[in-house]
Design a protein around this motif. Structure first.
Motif, PDB file in Angstrom:
ATOM      1  N   UNK A 861      11.884   4.707  -2.618  1.00 49.97           N
ATOM      2  CA  UNK A 861      11.340   3.547  -1.915  1.00 49.97           C
ATOM      3  C   UNK A 861      10.211   2.933  -2.742  1.00 49.97           C
ATOM      4  N   UNK A 862      10.242   1.608  -2.956  1.00 43.21           N
ATOM      5  CA  UNK A 862       9.174   0.985  -3.768  1.00 43.21           C
ATOM      6  C   UNK A 862       7.802   1.169  -3.136  1.00 43.21           C
ATOM      7  N   UNK A 863       6.786   1.054  -3.970  1.00 38.79           N
ATOM      8  CA  UNK A 863       5.406   1.216  -3.502  1.00 38.79           C
ATOM      9  C   UNK A 863       4.861  -0.057  -2.893  1.00 38.79           C
ATOM     10  N   UNK A 931       3.637   1.167   2.328  1.00 34.84           N
ATOM     11  CA  UNK A 931       3.726   0.369   1.099  1.00 34.84           C
ATOM     12  C   UNK A 931       2.544  -0.587   1.034  1.00 34.84           C
ATOM     13  N   UNK A 932       2.073  -0.849  -0.179  1.00 28.77           N
ATOM     14  CA  UNK A 932       1.026  -1.831  -0.373  1.00 28.77           C
ATOM     15  C   UNK A 932       1.596  -3.234  -0.152  1.00 28.77           C
ATOM     16  N   UNK A 933       0.823  -4.066   0.525  1.00 29.59           N
ATOM     17  CA  UNK A 933       1.230  -5.458   0.720  1.00 29.59           C
ATOM     18  C   UNK A 933       0.626  -6.287  -0.412  1.00 29.59           C
ATOM     19  N   UNK A 934       1.489  -7.013  -1.133  1.00 31.07           N
ATOM     20  CA  UNK A 934       1.058  -7.822  -2.278  1.00 31.07           C
ATOM     21  C   UNK A 934       1.127  -9.296  -1.916  1.00 31.07           C
ATOM     22  N   UNK A 935       0.488 -10.105  -2.754  1.00 31.04           N
ATOM     23  CA  UNK A 935       0.610 -11.545  -2.568  1.00 31.04           C
ATOM     24  C   UNK A 935       1.989 -11.981  -3.060  1.00 31.04           C
ATOM     25  N   UNK A 963      -5.787 -10.934  -2.938  1.00 30.25           N
ATOM     26  CA  UNK A 963      -4.660 -10.026  -2.706  1.00 30.25           C
ATOM     27  C   UNK A 963      -4.183  -9.472  -4.044  1.00 30.25           C
ATOM     28  N   UNK A 964      -3.833  -8.194  -4.077  1.00 29.40           N
ATOM     29  CA  UNK A 964      -3.375  -7.628  -5.361  1.00 29.40           C
ATOM     30  C   UNK A 964      -2.005  -8.176  -5.747  1.00 29.40           C
ATOM     31  N   UNK A 965      -1.799  -8.290  -7.048  1.00 36.27           N
ATOM     32  CA  UNK A 965      -0.502  -8.734  -7.548  1.00 36.27           C
ATOM     33  C   UNK A 965       0.426  -7.584  -7.865  1.00 36.27           C
ATOM     34  N   UNK A 966      -0.088  -6.368  -7.865  1.00 34.84           N
ATOM     35  CA  UNK A 966       0.717  -5.185  -8.137  1.00 34.84           C
ATOM     36  C   UNK A 966       0.001  -3.959  -7.610  1.00 34.84           C
ATOM     37  N   UNK A 967       0.726  -2.842  -7.586  1.00 35.19           N
ATOM     38  CA  UNK A 967       0.141  -1.621  -7.035  1.00 35.19           C
ATOM     39  C   UNK A 967      -1.057  -1.167  -7.855  1.00 35.19           C
ATOM     40  N   UNK A 981       1.761  -1.344   4.866  1.00 34.57           N
ATOM     41  CA  UNK A 981       2.676  -1.609   5.973  1.00 34.57           C
ATOM     42  C   UNK A 981       3.752  -0.547   6.044  1.00 34.57           C
ATOM     43  N   UNK A 982       4.177  -0.308   7.263  1.00 37.67           N
ATOM     44  CA  UNK A 982       5.301   0.566   7.566  1.00 37.67           C
ATOM     45  C   UNK A 982       6.247  -0.255   8.434  1.00 37.67           C
ATOM     46  N   UNK A 983       7.270   0.343   8.958  1.00 36.45           N
ATOM     47  CA  UNK A 983       8.248  -0.390   9.755  1.00 36.45           C
ATOM     48  C   UNK A 983       7.584  -1.155  10.885  1.00 36.45           C
TER      49      UNK A 983
END
Length: 1540
Positions: A861-863, A931-935, A963-967, A981-983
């Motif tokens: 699962x992606x980060x 997961x981290x929420x990105x812009x 907002x971060x652009x990557x993990x 975020x989760x489900x």
């Protein structure tokens, strides 16, 4: 002086002119993009340097930070070049060196020593990687480790096939690098680069559906079961072998059998009933159980045999076994008959099997393997991908798949169907029309759907309990799962796939089964040509027959075919011209108004991620922005219709055709083009926006209430079409205004009779409203949640003008203009959930491709994710929970984060602590699946302005730039908030200046109830089907103890709680069958096997002591870890008073420190004074000890004596000095070894005072004491018992003595400090240890690097191997409960042909210290090499309460383990014998799995077969019992009665 020195050094002094000329030389011009230089390259070893060595003097103009591309001049591939960044200019020690490359890079890119390379300066922006794909094997890589690895590589130049080292070892290999969707050989990894992780060592479950179609013939003449065994699986296993994977595989056959009402009584058992009233049973047969197999041929043979036997087993033999079991009730084998029939693929237990497979992965943190990462599920089905399911179970399954982040790889053995696939159908209630007054309901639903997006989806809306739903409101809904990746396995050479060809086909069972001599098939089938070209119907037109007829040319027909079925690569937006459309003055029906409203609310502006035209049953919510602009509304009223060119360019969707309301204008759309060309209506409108039941006749289709005149006329034309056609294609079930265009008669097939079929034998075309559709290339989206290999049912339709345009006020929720084209909309509710897999696919995939990558190397699962809900949705659909805690470094004692090293003010220290704690909090959330929420990407900025607005409103004052652009950009500063975020949950973590604040947004969803389920499973080691009752539940994170976890990370809490779902694994140390290598003790004396193994356990205790974690402010060293050896079994040991006294001492002792005011020095004391001091109240414990039935009165232990010396005497400060003094005092005659074998040793050795220094204690009883349980009590009073804290008894009730037989401590498993974070583990270990049985310890952790745990375990294993001990991973729970976690894994029952004999006075005849309970079973296990693991709880005396900190439940049966660790066994007792389980935790590469020349599973199977045969052999068993009885002691004679 200076001048003379300069003259003497350089000759004469330079003139000013020369100096000025030298200084005036201009610096070299900086390089420009594209400049090249050819240099000579050397190759150096990585020991010299891991990076490229570049002598910058050979290329003037090169500056620090330039990016250079290096390509060998001999390379044929211009892309085979690597990048490197020019480092700071340091004087090269070798002037002749130009450039030197590390050997690994040279090997990958074909560079030779002294070869020439071409160097080119490139633009940094053009070589930044978008995606990097990592592969790894034989290790567990946690999600927090993936985050740290990405941050570690940021800013480095990477290349394909590069081995990445992290924390002292190689953790992964770079498999692919992507820039702009294209693979490159080298790139720069930035903080925005998305990392994809694929595992070569995963847990894979393969479900093979056994249904009626499995024995049918495919189009190429091969049966589908042959395709499984001869085609797909061999190729899959070959792919695994080529990739050198090491997967742990489970293969299960799944099937459903239906029974008639008359068969229910006979087919008793776990019968269930579906929504249509049919009775059924589900059968599962396990072929392979958690095995790593290198040779797959035997498995394929077993699978093929199982196919042949399967129907007989479940339709006949299963009932025969039931009859023989019930023979006492009057049944007999002669009454057994064949009952039941296999289901079709569409009715198979797909979701049930998937949930059974999800149960063990949901508790992946228990028995955590350190060699496996990821889990994958394959389903092989001979169907077309259509399944009828339960709404409740589908909702639950979707939630569980989202929570666990898994994907189902669906392999269909058929050709790609001409309809949407995969597709589920279920019975439910339309959320828009469920109950109440319509006008009020319309307003309420419109407002609610704005706030609750899931309300618009019939899967999530409404009650999932069918018993609570009015049957009259039920409808059939079609739902396409976004968590399925579909592969069509149709490998044949007769009809290869072509992009420009439409392959028409029909599968007619009746015609297939006809012989050529029975009927003249060809002459009885007539397919007429397309003859008519009808104009669009005029308003008020009444009959089809009255319309004009125009013949079309072959060119027009070919062009129509190409437009309809051809592949279109143009995904750009086409401007839709507005045209005035004629109006039809009709009041919309209830259904029409509902669809208008739904379309108004539903056409949002998120990316269209449709991969194929989907049946849109969902009402959609715009993800952001205002509802509808005035301009859009006005254009909707005027009516907008597309041009012909826009239709052909595939850019038409319901967002662009906004003329579908009361002002309906059937202008030149695809539907009218179909009418013009005479194509059947089902070709263009097979799916409706409104749900309906699957119909098979036009009569039932026209039965829907529709009071409108146009609808009646449509029904009339439909009825005419029906009357002229004996065999019909499925058509629209409800006639709406859209159906007022010309209805073309379905093509008739002459001289055929429709065979009546039962409800179970209906085909897909009968059951669904989906027509056959052309095979075409389906593209999945770029950077959007996909289906197929993108795992979701989405498709990007390219440009975003139409996608993000505002919806019209009158368009239906979905108007699939052309169902054969990949076009349409995705419901917001589904899109928001499916974005969970958004960042795992750097390239689009095609529907017809085989998705080998996801099957061979499952992805993790992606980060990161980019979806964020709207502010209105957050406020209305989410509950908010918040808490905060103060950052106070002086009070924080965290073992989960590394204390920051900061020199500065208190505020700077607080900020540094806040940053490391927030990173720790984010890491533990990643580990739980967040997961981290990105812009969003910049390219969508203009399209998603609404999203940016709501983002700002939610986050406070921060704009988009924060907002971060990557993990790797997450939490770069303490001021940066982080969003995860989760489900159904979103967390915001931020630092307020004094405290860390956590805000939890939890989506309001209907409480999910457990789904109860019963089935029959044939386990791998079984001999038939056994019944299983279970339930499926979603273990979401709504009730997770986040506050407690954050307190743990911050250091305010120090204990794990069961609700935290911490990782755990249990290990056992087993005495091996071979002799220890160590036979000499520390002082040079010889050791026997038992003493060598005790020494090995003490070495393990030393390892534990070295790794004990201490907070920085602890100044005292803790006492060393100590184990108490004994020769008694666990039950007897708790009644040994001397042993229990030692146990109390261990629990009572604190840190090892000198006694207060200790003034004595042992060097100045005579021996008699030392002996007197030893007998003082707090001196050395001198008492009676027992070892192997021998008693040692008035003795003490060497370990206790050394501890006393360190504690009491000022001149003894270490245990080493204490050992030296012990040897000196023994030589002086103070004491001696009780058996005279050893000198003084700091360990569990018994010593006694000699001669004049000894004092004999008086026996308490003259006769040898014993109790009712046969345990010998201490016959001597203790001279100096160890002190323990006294506990006041509770009055009024009888209390048990609580014995805690384990210790807990935190250890630091990174002693060399290689890691960038704190690496701590909670260790639970036994205190009392019998060298003849196993020693237990358990590791528990949250967020610790598994690589460090693995390295430490290997160190411990190497340490104890020399002493005849083996470290093996074991199950945390007892083996008889294994089926509760994994339904496909169960124990093998091993019954005894003859029950063990009953021997009178057995407890008096067994050897002392041995239990009489189950004496013969224990002896039998000893014969086959099993030793005791854990004793059953009911065997302990009732007077004690035994507690182990790592055992969660008492053991029902005594459990044994084989000396090689390959198998466990539990003693049931009597004729029921034993329960046998192979230790599947001992896979290749696992701890302790290196058995002698055999795989652990093979060795375990040999033991099982041999032991089972012995247990069923009556003669051998009776002979064994007789031998054991002969070994017993004679019963003691009763003394004669006392006579006076």
């Amino acid at each position: 002086m200076a001048a003379s020195r300069e003259q003497s050094q350089f000759g004469r002094h330079r003139s000013n002119t020369a100096q000025s000329t030298y200084r005036a030389l201009p610096p070299p011009a900086p390089l420009t993009i594209g400049d090249t230089k050819v240099l000579n390259a050397w190759v150096h070893d990585v020991k010299e340097s891991h990076s490229v060595i570049f002598n910058q003097t050979w290329w003037p103009g090169v500056a620090e930070g330039d990016f250079l591309r290096v390509l060998s001049t001999n390379s044929d591939d211009p892309e085979a070049a690597f990048l490197f960044m020019v480092p700071k200019d340091e004087v090269c020690p070798k002037p002749q060196l130009q450039i030197s490359v590390p050997r690994p890079i040279a090997e990958v890119f074909g560079l030779r020593n002294n070869g020439e390379v071409t160097m080119t300066k490139v633009d940094k922006a053009s070589c930044c990687a978008d995606y990097v794909e990592f592969i790894f094997q034989d290790q567990y890589l946690g999600r927090s480790d993936m985050w740290r690895l990405g941050k570690y590589l940021s800013g480095q130049c990477i290349y394909k096939d590069q081995e990445v080292s992290f924390i002292g070892g190689i953790v992964a290999k770079i498999h692919n690098i992507y820039i702009g969707g294209e693979k490159v050989s080298s790139a720069l990894m930035t903080t925005s680069t998305k990392a994809i992780y694929r595992s070569f060592s995963a847990k894979i479950t393969i479900f093979i559906q056994v249904c009626r179609e499995l024995w049918e013939f495919a189009g190429d003449g091969e049966r589908y079961n042959e395709k499984v065994v001869h085609s797909f699986l061999p190729e899959l296993f070959e792919k695994w072998r080529e990739a050198n994977t090491n997967h742990t595989v489970t293969i299960v056959l799944i099937s459903r059998v239906f029974y008639d009402e008359s068969e229910i009584d006979y087919a008793a058992g776990p019968l269930l009933r579906d929504g249509r009233g049919n009775w059924y049973k589900d059968f599962f047969k396990v072929i392979t159980d958690l095995q790593v197999i290198n040779e797959w041929k035997p498995t394929l043979v077993s699978l093929k045999n199982s196919f042949w036997d399967f129907q007989r087993d479940i339709l006949l033999t299963h009932h025969y076994h039931r009859a023989t079991q019930d023979a006492s009730g009057g049944a007999s084998a002669q009454e057994v008959r064949l009952v039941g029939r296999l289901s079709y693929a569409q009715d198979g237990p797909i979701l049930e099997a998937l949930n059974l497979g999800l149960n063990p992965t949901e508790t992946h943190y228990i028995d955590r393997s350190l060699n496996l990462t990821g889990a994958s599920t394959l389903l092989i089905s001979p169907g077309t991908g259509y399944f009828r399911v339960s709404k409740k179970l589908l909702r639950l399954t979707t939630t569980r798949m989202l929570d666990q982040g898994f994907v189902l790889d669906l392999v269909l053995l058929t050709k790609q169907p001409l309809h949407q696939s995969p597709i589920f159908s279920f019975e439910g209630v339309d959320p828009a029309v469920a109950g109440g007054d319509y006008a009020l309901r319309e307003l309420k639903f419109e407002s609610e759907r704005m706030m609750y997006p899931l309300m618009a989806d019939p899967l999530w809306a409404g009650d999932d309990d069918p018993a609570k739903v009015d049957a009259r409101l039920k409808k059939t809904f079609w739902w396409e799962p976004f968590w399925i990746s579909t592969t069509f396995w149709d490998k044949q050479m007769d009809l290869p796939f072509r992009q420009d060809r439409f392959l028409s086909r029909a599968k007619m069972h009746e015609i297939q089964m006809l012989g050529l001599l029975e009927h003249d098939v060809l002459s009885s089938i007539e397919v007429p040509y397309i003859e008519t070209n009808s104009p669009p119907p005029e308003p008020g037109s009444i009959d089809v027959e009255e319309r004009s007829v125009n013949f079309i040319s072959k060119t027009d027909a070919d062009k129509f075919d190409l437009d309809t079925f051809g592949l279109t690569f143009n995904y750009d937006t086409i401007t839709i011209p507005e045209t005035k459309a004629p109006s039809v003055p009709q009041r919309p029906t209830l259904e029409k108004r509902a669809s208008n409203r739904q379309s108004l609310l539903g056409a949002g502006r998120i990316d269209t991620i449709e991969e194929s035209p989907r049946l849109q049953i969902h009402k959609e919510l715009p993800p952001e922005g205002p509802l509808v602009s005035e301009k859009t509304l006005s254009s909707a009223k005027r009516g907008v219709s597309p041009s012909q060119s826009s239709i052909r360019s595939e850019a038409l969707s319901e967002k662009s055709t906004s003329s579908r309301g009361p002002s309906r204008a059937p202008s030149l759309t695809k539907g009218t083009l179909a009418s013009k060309l005479g194509a059947p209506a089902w070709l263009f409108n097979p799916f409706r926006s409104q749900p309906s039941k699957p119909e098979t006749t036009q009569v039932s289709a026209s039965a829907a209430p529709s009071p409108q005149p146009e609808a009646s006329r449509s029904q009339k034309s439909l009825a005419q079409a029906q009357a002229s056609s004996p065999i019909r294609m499925p058509g629209p079930a409800k006639a709406t205004l859209a159906a007022s265009s010309q209805q073309i008669q379905p093509v008739a097939i002459k001289n055929t009779v429709a065979h009546p079929r039962s409800s179970l034998s209906r085909t897909l075309e009968d059951e669904t409203l989906m027509p056959q559709r052309a095979s075409y290339i389906r593209r999945s989206p770029i950077n959007t949640p996909p289906r197929d290999d993108h795992m979701a049912s989405k498709r990007r339709s390219g440009a975003s003008g139409l996608v993000h345009s505002f919806p019209s006020s009158s368009s239906p929720p979905v108007a699939l203009v052309n169902p054969t084209r990949p076009q349409g909309r995705v419901a917001y509710a589904q899109a928001s959930l499916a974005r969970r897999w958004q960042h795992i696919y750097p390239q689009p995939r095609y529907k017809h491709e085989l998705k080998w990558k996801s099957v061979v190397t499952p992805g993790c699962l992606p980060l990161t994710v980019e979806h964020f809900p709207a502010r209105a949705e957050l406020e209305a659909a989410y509950d908010v929970f918040s808490y905060e805690f103060i950052i106070d470094p002086s009070e924080m004692r965290s073992f989960l984060v590394k204390p920051p090293i900061v020199q500065g003010s208190a505020e700077e220290q607080r900020r540094a602590w806040a940053l490391v704690v927030m990173r720790g909090m984010a890491a533990v959330r990643l580990a739980q699946g967040f997961q981290f929420i990105l812009k969003p990407p910049r390219a969508r900025a203009d399209e998603d302005k609404g999203m940016f607005r709501r983002t700002k409103s939610f986050t406070g004052d921060e704009g988009l730039d924060s907002w971060p652009g990557g993990a790797a950009e997450v939490l770069a500063m303490h001021t940066d908030p982080v969003y995860l975020s989760m489900t159904n949950e979103i967390h915001q973590i931020s630092y307020t200046g004094e405290a860390i604040q956590v805000r939890r947004y939890v989506r309001r969803t209907a409480a999910s109830t457990a789904f109860k389920y019963k089935c029959l499973i044939w386990p791998k080691l079984g001999e038939g089907y056994t019944e299983l009752s279970t339930e499926f539940t979603s273990h979401g994170l709504e009730d997770y103890g986040w506050n407690r976890l954050d307190m743990l990370v911050a250091g305010y809490e120090h204990h794990f709680n069961e609700s935290l779902r911490y990782w755990r694994t249990r290990f056992i140390v087993i005495p091996t069958a071979y002799r220890p290598h160590v036979t000499v003790g520390p002082s040079g004396e010889l050791l026997n096997e038992e003493e060598a193994r005790i020494l090995g356990i003490e070495k393990l205790a030393e390892q534990f002591t070295k790794l004990r974690w201490q907070s920085p402010d602890e100044k005292f060293a803790h006492a060393p870890v100590r184990f108490l050896p004994t020769t008694l079994d666990p039950v007897r040991s708790v009644l040994d008073e001397a042993l229990m006294d030692q146990l109390d001492t261990i629990h009572a002792q604190g840190p090892l420190r000198k006694k207060m005011r200790s003034e004595r020095e042992i060097a100045e004391m005579p021996l008699n004074a030392i002996a007197k001091a030893m007998r003082e109240e707090d001196g050395v414990p001198i008492t009676l000890y027992q070892w192997h039935e021998k008693q040692y009165p008035d003795s003490f232990i060497g370990y206790d004596f050394a501890s006393w010396l360190v504690r009491e005497f000022r001149d003894v400060s270490t245990r080493t000095q204490a050992t030296e003094w012990g040897l000196r005092l023994e030589e002086q005659g103070l004491f001696e070894h009780c058996r005279g074998h050893h000198k003084f040793l700091d360990g569990h050795y018994y010593y006694r005072l000699k001669g004049e220094y000894s004092v004999q204690s008086t026996p308490r009883n003259w006769f040898r004491p014993s109790t009712a349980d046969g345990i010998m009590r201490n016959a001597y009073q203790t001279i100096n018992p160890p002190k323990a804290p006294a506990k006041a008894p509770t009055p009024g009730r009888k209390t048990k003595k609580r014995l805690i037989l384990s210790q807990t401590m935190v250890i630091d498993i990174d002693p060399h400090k290689r890691s960038d974070q704190a690496e701590s583990v909670i260790l639970h270990h036994d205190i009392i240890h019998n060298p003849a049985t196993v020693f237990h310890f358990e590791l528990q952790w949250i967020g610790t690097t598994p690589r460090c745990i693995e390295d430490q375990l290997r160190t411990w294993s190497r340490t104890i191997e020399r002493y005849g001990l083996k470290l093996v991973e074991a199950y945390v729970t007892q083996i008889c409960d294994i089926r509760e976690r994994n339904a496909f894994q169960s124990c093998f029952p091993m019954t005894l042909a003859i029950a063990p004999p009953i021997v009178p006075d057995l407890e008096k005849r067994v050897p002392e210290g041995t239990l009489a309970v189950k004496y013969f079973e224990y002896a039998l296990l000893d014969r086959f090499g099993f030793i005791l693991d854990v004793e059953a709880a009911d065997l302990y005396p009732e007077t004690v309460d035994v507690v182990y900190s790592y055992r969660r439940a008492p053991y029902k049966y005594s459990q044994f383990v084989h000396r090689e660790g390959v198998a466990f066994i539990q003693v049931v007792g009597g004729e029921r014998g034993f329960l046998f389980l192979t230790n599947r935790l001992m896979g290749p590469g696992r701890m302790g799995s290196a058995t002698k020349a055999k795989m652990p599973a093979v060795k375990a199977e040999e033991i099982r077969v041999e032991m089972a045969a012995f247990c069923m052999d009556k003669e051998e068993l009776q002979k064994f019992y007789d031998e054991q009885i002969a070994k017993l002691r004679a019963a003691p004679e009763e003394p004669p009665p006392l006579q006076i």
